[in-house]
Write a protein that holds these residues in place. Structure first.
Motif, short mmCIF file in Angstrom:
data_model
loop_
_atom_site.label_atom_id
_atom_site.label_comp_id
_atom_site.label_asym_id
_atom_site.label_seq_id
_atom_site.Cartn_x
_atom_site.Cartn_y
_atom_site.Cartn_z
N ILE A 164 0.84 -1.21 0.00
CA ILE A 164 0.00 0.00 0.00
C ILE A 164 0.87 1.25 0.00
O ILE A 164 0.60 2.23 -0.71
N HIS A 165 1.95 1.22 0.79
CA HIS A 165 2.87 2.36 0.84
C HIS A 165 3.50 2.58 -0.53
O HIS A 165 3.69 3.72 -0.96
N GLY A 166 3.80 1.49 -1.23
CA GLY A 166 4.38 1.61 -2.57
C GLY A 166 3.42 2.25 -3.55
O GLY A 166 3.83 3.04 -4.43
N ILE A 167 2.13 1.93 -3.44
CA ILE A 167 1.12 2.55 -4.30
C ILE A 167 1.10 4.05 -4.10
O ILE A 167 1.14 4.84 -5.06
N THR A 168 1.05 4.47 -2.84
CA THR A 168 0.97 5.91 -2.55
C THR A 168 2.26 6.62 -2.95
O THR A 168 2.22 7.76 -3.43
#
Length: 284
Positions: free
Chosen positions: A107-111
């Motif tokens: 999720i952090h990578g998406i953001t």
């Protein structure tokens, strides 16, 4: 003169927003391997997964973000991604399981992919047309400084404090990125007509950008491998306390080269970087 001014408030705020985004990324890139080994008792094979999951998520959403930036409100997209980016940074404080960490990293990578792409696109809107090369050079300098300051700070914090202090630090940097973007005034533009549902691959990929993208990939690949495993390697040979100085030397070389390369690009053009010097000449 004012129209051609580079160092306006919007250029600085979007540059610092990018700086804080990449500070968070690079601090975690070099410290999470130690966190996995020491705190979660993971294996060395699992270290690579922590970085790989993050990067895969970012890579998947970067081309999507490029299209969204043309079809949606750029500031809304940037702020939404940074709010979630900040939340993800804070939640590292309560991670006690490796697989929960992997989910959080995805999720952090998406953001990160959305926010980093958005700031790179938005800065082009605030740089004067006649100073594009110089402006991009200084903007990329902010990212490059984060590339070296982040690992240095991260390794220093893990060597002298706890992981909780480290995660509070990255949370603060994420919040600062959000604040900088919040006060940035993005020039008005008319969004393109949405092409949602189109199966045309050119909607997401520009074939002409492939060669230079591959060159950037090779450079980023080599640095990514070093930055991810240098903390573990330094610990294995007893140099953990001085490993962070690798990034200080790296930063010094960037500070020497970056400020003048953008101006040379504006004066000489891009071809002068790939052709013999005898074929390039400065304008009178």
């Amino acid at each position: 003169m004012e129209k051609d001014s580079l160092w306006g408030r919007n250029f600085l705020t979007v540059s610092f927003s990018s700086f804080f985004i990449f500070m968070t990324f690079y601090i975690l890139a070099v410290t999470l391997p130690s966190f996995v080994l020491d705190h979660l008792h993971g294996s060395k094979q699992e270290i690579g997964l922590v970085t790989t999951v993050f990067v895969i998520a970012a890579v998947i959403f970067r081309p999507l973000t490029g299209k969204w930036l043309d079809e949606m409100n750029r500031k809304v997209l940037l702020l939404a991604s940074l709010i979630l980016f900040t939340v993800c940074s804070v939640l590292y404080l309560v991670i006690h399981d490796f697989y929960v960490l992997l989910g959080r990293r995805f999720i952090h990578g998406i953001t990160f992919g959305i926010a980093a792409t958005a700031t790179s696109a938005i800065v082009l809107d605030v740089i004067p047309e006649k100073r594009k090369g110089e402006g991009i050079g200084y903007f990329s300098l902010f990212m490059s400084l984060a590339m070296v300051i982040g690992p240095f700070l991260g390794l220093s914090l893990t060597g002298g404090t706890s992981f909780n202090v480290l995660f509070v630090t990255v949370s603060v940097f994420s919040l600062l990125a959000l604040i900088c973007s919040l006060v940035t005034q993005i020039p008005a533009r008319s969004p393109m007509k949405s092409s949602l549902g189109s199966l045309d691959l050119k909607r997401y990929f520009e074939p002409k950008a492939v060669p230079i993208s591959l060159a950037g990939f090779v450079l980023a690949f080599s640095y990514g491998a070093i930055s991810t495993f240098i903390s573990v390697y330094a610990k294995s040979i007893g140099l953990e306390r001085v490993a962070s100085y690798f990034f200080i030397v790296f930063a010094a070389m960037i500070l020497i080269s970056r400020p003048f390369t953008g101006r040379l690009f504006d004066r000489m053009g891009s071809m002068c970087w790939s052709t013999p010097a005898s074929f390039c000449s400065l304008p009178a």
